[in-house]
Design a protein around this motif. Structure first.
Motif, PDB file in Angstrom:
ATOM      1  N   ILE A 186       0.815  -1.106  -0.043  1.00  0.00           N
ATOM      2  CA  ILE A 186      -0.102   0.070   0.008  1.00  0.00           C
ATOM      3  C   ILE A 186       1.137   1.065  -0.052  1.00  0.00           C
ATOM      4  O   ILE A 186       1.714   1.473   0.677  1.00  0.00           O
ATOM      5  CB  ILE A 186      -1.028   0.153   1.317  1.00  0.00           C
ATOM      6  CG1 ILE A 186      -1.906  -1.107   1.437  1.00  0.00           C
ATOM      7  CG2 ILE A 186      -1.833   1.210   1.221  1.00  0.00           C
ATOM      8  CD1 ILE A 186      -2.560  -1.514   0.085  1.00  0.00           C
ATOM      9  N   ILE A 187       0.757   2.053  -0.865  1.00  0.00           N
ATOM     10  CA  ILE A 187       1.653   3.179  -0.951  1.00  0.00           C
ATOM     11  C   ILE A 187       0.767   4.653  -1.248  1.00  0.00           C
ATOM     12  O   ILE A 187       0.098   4.734  -1.775  1.00  0.00           O
ATOM     13  CB  ILE A 187       2.422   3.322  -2.680  1.00  0.00           C
ATOM     14  CG1 ILE A 187       2.976   1.935  -2.554  1.00  0.00           C
ATOM     15  CG2 ILE A 187       3.383   4.131  -2.776  1.00  0.00           C
ATOM     16  CD1 ILE A 187       3.703   1.535  -4.152  1.00  0.00           C
ATOM     17  N   GLY A 188       1.230   5.074  -0.070  1.00  0.00           N
ATOM     18  CA  GLY A 188       0.584   6.659   0.236  1.00  0.00           C
ATOM     19  C   GLY A 188       1.242   7.623  -0.575  1.00  0.00           C
ATOM     20  O   GLY A 188       2.394   7.532  -0.042  1.00  0.00           O
ATOM     21  N   LEU A 189       0.865   8.486  -1.355  1.00  0.00           N
ATOM     22  CA  LEU A 189       1.600   9.412  -2.197  1.00  0.00           C
ATOM     23  C   LEU A 189       1.277  10.871  -1.879  1.00  0.00           C
ATOM     24  O   LEU A 189      -0.266  10.970  -1.831  1.00  0.00           O
ATOM     25  CB  LEU A 189       1.529   9.109  -3.639  1.00  0.00           C
ATOM     26  CG  LEU A 189       1.725   7.784  -4.244  1.00  0.00           C
ATOM     27  CD1 LEU A 189       1.405   7.435  -5.511  1.00  0.00           C
ATOM     28  CD2 LEU A 189       3.689   7.546  -4.231  1.00  0.00           C
ATOM     29  N   THR A 190       2.104  11.573  -1.701  1.00  0.00           N
ATOM     30  CA  THR A 190       1.731  12.968  -1.569  1.00  0.00           C
ATOM     31  C   THR A 190       2.150  13.773  -3.049  1.00  0.00           C
ATOM     32  O   THR A 190       3.242  13.412  -3.468  1.00  0.00           O
ATOM     33  CB  THR A 190       2.854  13.636  -0.789  1.00  0.00           C
ATOM     34  OG1 THR A 190       2.530  12.901   0.378  1.00  0.00           O
ATOM     35  CG2 THR A 190       2.507  15.176  -0.490  1.00  0.00           C
ATOM     36  N   THR A 191       1.171  14.349  -3.639  1.00  0.00           N
ATOM     37  CA  THR A 191       1.448  15.163  -4.863  1.00  0.00           C
ATOM     38  C   THR A 191       1.665  16.653  -4.865  1.00  0.00           C
ATOM     39  O   THR A 191       1.111  17.185  -3.779  1.00  0.00           O
ATOM     40  CB  THR A 191       0.521  14.826  -6.094  1.00  0.00           C
ATOM     41  OG1 THR A 191      -0.975  15.284  -5.370  1.00  0.00           O
ATOM     42  CG2 THR A 191       0.351  13.246  -6.059  1.00  0.00           C
ATOM     43  N   LYS A 192       2.128  17.210  -5.721  1.00  0.00           N
ATOM     44  CA  LYS A 192       2.258  18.520  -5.969  1.00  0.00           C
ATOM     45  C   LYS A 192       0.839  19.087  -5.949  1.00  0.00           C
ATOM     46  O   LYS A 192      -0.032  18.507  -6.806  1.00  0.00           O
ATOM     47  CB  LYS A 192       3.137  19.075  -7.135  1.00  0.00           C
ATOM     48  CG  LYS A 192       4.712  18.803  -7.029  1.00  0.00           C
ATOM     49  CD  LYS A 192       5.096  19.186  -8.299  1.00  0.00           C
ATOM     50  CE  LYS A 192       6.728  18.945  -8.348  1.00  0.00           C
ATOM     51  NZ  LYS A 192       7.488  19.223  -9.661  1.00  0.00           N
ATOM     52  N   LEU A 193       0.611  20.233  -5.612  1.00  0.00           N
ATOM     53  CA  LEU A 193      -0.819  20.875  -5.872  1.00  0.00           C
ATOM     54  C   LEU A 193      -1.131  20.930  -7.363  1.00  0.00           C
ATOM     55  O   LEU A 193      -0.197  21.468  -8.044  1.00  0.00           O
ATOM     56  CB  LEU A 193      -0.834  22.306  -5.183  1.00  0.00           C
ATOM     57  CG  LEU A 193      -0.875  22.333  -3.556  1.00  0.00           C
ATOM     58  CD1 LEU A 193      -0.653  23.894  -3.108  1.00  0.00           C
ATOM     59  CD2 LEU A 193      -2.363  21.770  -2.948  1.00  0.00           C
ATOM     60  N   GLY A 194      -2.215  20.580  -7.403  1.00  0.00           N
ATOM     61  CA  GLY A 194      -2.782  20.600  -8.893  1.00  0.00           C
ATOM     62  C   GLY A 194      -2.395  19.450  -9.649  1.00  0.00           C
ATOM     63  O   GLY A 194      -2.648  19.316 -10.985  1.00  0.00           O
ATOM     64  N   TRP A 195      -1.526  18.275  -9.117  1.00  0.00           N
ATOM     65  CA  TRP A 195      -0.947  17.233  -9.781  1.00  0.00           C
ATOM     66  C   TRP A 195      -1.706  15.818  -9.754  1.00  0.00           C
ATOM     67  O   TRP A 195      -1.213  14.929 -10.384  1.00  0.00           O
ATOM     68  CB  TRP A 195       0.233  17.170  -9.808  1.00  0.00           C
ATOM     69  CG  TRP A 195       1.484  18.107 -10.574  1.00  0.00           C
ATOM     70  CD1 TRP A 195       1.591  19.386 -10.266  1.00  0.00           C
ATOM     71  CD2 TRP A 195       1.936  17.695 -11.816  1.00  0.00           C
ATOM     72  NE1 TRP A 195       2.374  19.758 -11.137  1.00  0.00           N
ATOM     73  CE2 TRP A 195       2.650  19.213 -12.220  1.00  0.00           C
ATOM     74  CE3 TRP A 195       2.091  16.782 -12.692  1.00  0.00           C
ATOM     75  CZ2 TRP A 195       3.394  19.119 -13.241  1.00  0.00           C
ATOM     76  CZ3 TRP A 195       2.880  16.956 -13.708  1.00  0.00           C
ATOM     77  CH2 TRP A 195       3.445  18.082 -14.018  1.00  0.00           C
ATOM     78  N   GLN A 196      -2.904  15.795  -8.713  1.00  0.00           N
ATOM     79  CA  GLN A 196      -3.171  14.653  -8.446  1.00  0.00           C
ATOM     80  C   GLN A 196      -3.698  14.031  -9.476  1.00  0.00           C
ATOM     81  O   GLN A 196      -3.587  12.685  -9.709  1.00  0.00           O
ATOM     82  CB  GLN A 196      -4.317  14.913  -7.225  1.00  0.00           C
ATOM     83  CG  GLN A 196      -4.851  13.675  -6.649  1.00  0.00           C
ATOM     84  CD  GLN A 196      -5.827  14.064  -5.631  1.00  0.00           C
ATOM     85  OE1 GLN A 196      -6.851  14.958  -5.917  1.00  0.00           O
ATOM     86  NE2 GLN A 196      -5.729  13.479  -4.465  1.00  0.00           N
ATOM     87  N   ASP A 197      -4.722  14.421 -10.344  1.00  0.00           N
ATOM     88  CA  ASP A 197      -5.362  13.713 -11.491  1.00  0.00           C
ATOM     89  C   ASP A 197      -4.338  13.163 -12.582  1.00  0.00           C
ATOM     90  O   ASP A 197      -4.194  11.995 -12.862  1.00  0.00           O
ATOM     91  CB  ASP A 197      -6.146  14.683 -12.198  1.00  0.00           C
ATOM     92  CG  ASP A 197      -7.589  14.729 -11.384  1.00  0.00           C
ATOM     93  OD1 ASP A 197      -7.894  14.011 -10.357  1.00  0.00           O
ATOM     94  OD2 ASP A 197      -8.421  15.679 -11.952  1.00  0.00           O
ATOM     95  N   GLN A 198      -3.119  13.960 -12.841  1.00  0.00           N
ATOM     96  CA  GLN A 198      -2.122  13.630 -13.723  1.00  0.00           C
ATOM     97  C   GLN A 198      -1.317  12.308 -13.296  1.00  0.00           C
ATOM     98  O   GLN A 198      -1.161  11.421 -13.728  1.00  0.00           O
ATOM     99  CB  GLN A 198      -1.194  14.823 -14.112  1.00  0.00           C
ATOM    100  CG  GLN A 198      -1.873  15.897 -14.872  1.00  0.00           C
ATOM    101  CD  GLN A 198      -2.290  16.964 -13.966  1.00  0.00           C
ATOM    102  OE1 GLN A 198      -2.945  16.661 -12.746  1.00  0.00           O
ATOM    103  NE2 GLN A 198      -2.069  17.992 -14.382  1.00  0.00           N
ATOM    104  N   VAL A 199      -0.995  12.567 -11.873  1.00  0.00           N
ATOM    105  CA  VAL A 199      -0.324  11.259 -11.117  1.00  0.00           C
ATOM    106  C   VAL A 199      -1.213  10.132 -11.203  1.00  0.00           C
ATOM    107  O   VAL A 199      -0.612   8.995 -11.407  1.00  0.00           O
ATOM    108  CB  VAL A 199       0.247  11.800  -9.589  1.00  0.00           C
ATOM    109  CG1 VAL A 199       0.652  10.570  -9.282  1.00  0.00           C
ATOM    110  CG2 VAL A 199       1.187  12.918  -9.821  1.00  0.00           C
ATOM    111  N   ALA A 200      -2.361  10.117 -11.088  1.00  0.00           N
ATOM    112  CA  ALA A 200      -3.326   9.138 -10.832  1.00  0.00           C
ATOM    113  C   ALA A 200      -3.402   8.304 -12.244  1.00  0.00           C
ATOM    114  O   ALA A 200      -3.346   7.204 -12.373  1.00  0.00           O
ATOM    115  CB  ALA A 200      -4.796   9.419 -10.259  1.00  0.00           C
ATOM    116  N   GLN A 201      -3.631   9.248 -13.292  1.00  0.00           N
ATOM    117  CA  GLN A 201      -3.676   8.726 -14.517  1.00  0.00           C
ATOM    118  C   GLN A 201      -2.245   7.751 -14.921  1.00  0.00           C
ATOM    119  O   GLN A 201      -2.357   6.761 -15.412  1.00  0.00           O
ATOM    120  CB  GLN A 201      -3.862   9.720 -15.589  1.00  0.00           C
ATOM    121  CG  GLN A 201      -5.212  10.407 -15.400  1.00  0.00           C
ATOM    122  CD  GLN A 201      -6.459   9.644 -15.682  1.00  0.00           C
ATOM    123  OE1 GLN A 201      -6.383   8.660 -16.790  1.00  0.00           O
ATOM    124  NE2 GLN A 201      -7.597  10.002 -15.266  1.00  0.00           N
TER     125      GLN A 201
END
Length: 154
Positions: free
Chosen positions: A68-83
């Motif tokens: 299980i990997i919890g990820l912190t993303t840059k603001l505004g990048w959540q959707d791109q990272v998830a894709q």
């Protein structure tokens, strides 16, 4: 979409226990005709209530490490990272959450080396990931998607 009734929920419960249950058997259990069961199942599939899938046992497939990997993303990048994450075959789940992590990922690997390689060579290349918190599953008690509960069909 038509609201699920008591009969639909009972059908779902039977199929969750045995996804290969014949329609005739389901009809017999519920005191309905096979045609009624067939049409209700077809309607629920068409409306996206459920889908028939093959569920493999990761251990039997040689996938001995679940992370299980919890990820912190840059603001505004959540959707791109998830894709980007969704494209990896090792990843079986990606979800956005409130709390400590922006995204939580469930992934399966052959061994710890494959996990380490994935984190260092794949995750590190995805733009927008700030931090990754990797946890290994030590023991699994339950792994099912949304279930119809007994008290829902009584």
């Amino acid at each position: 979409m038509k609201k699920l009734d008591h009969i639909d929920r009972h059908i779902l419960q039977i199929l969750q226990e045995d996804g290969r249950a014949p329609y005739t058997e389901i009809a017999s259990q519920l005191g309905l005709s096979e045609g009624t069961i067939r049409s209700r199942i077809a309607r629920m599939v068409q409306e996206g209530v459920f889908t028939f899938v093959i569920r493999t046992n990761p251990e039997k497939m040689g996938l001995h490490v679940q992370a299980i990997i919890g990820l912190t993303t840059k603001l505004g990048w959540q959707d791109q990272v998830a894709q980007a994450l969704s494209k990896f075959p090792q990843i079986r789940f990606v979800g956005a959450f409130s709390g400590k992590h922006d995204l939580i990922v469930s992934a399966l690997f052959h061994d710890n080396e494959a996990l380490i390689s994935f984190v260092n060579e794949r995750l590190s290349q995805i733009e927008g990931i700030v931090a990754a918190d990797v946890s290994l599953e030590l023991k699994q008690y339950k792994d099912y998607s949304c279930l119809v509960h007994d008290d829902d069909v009584s």
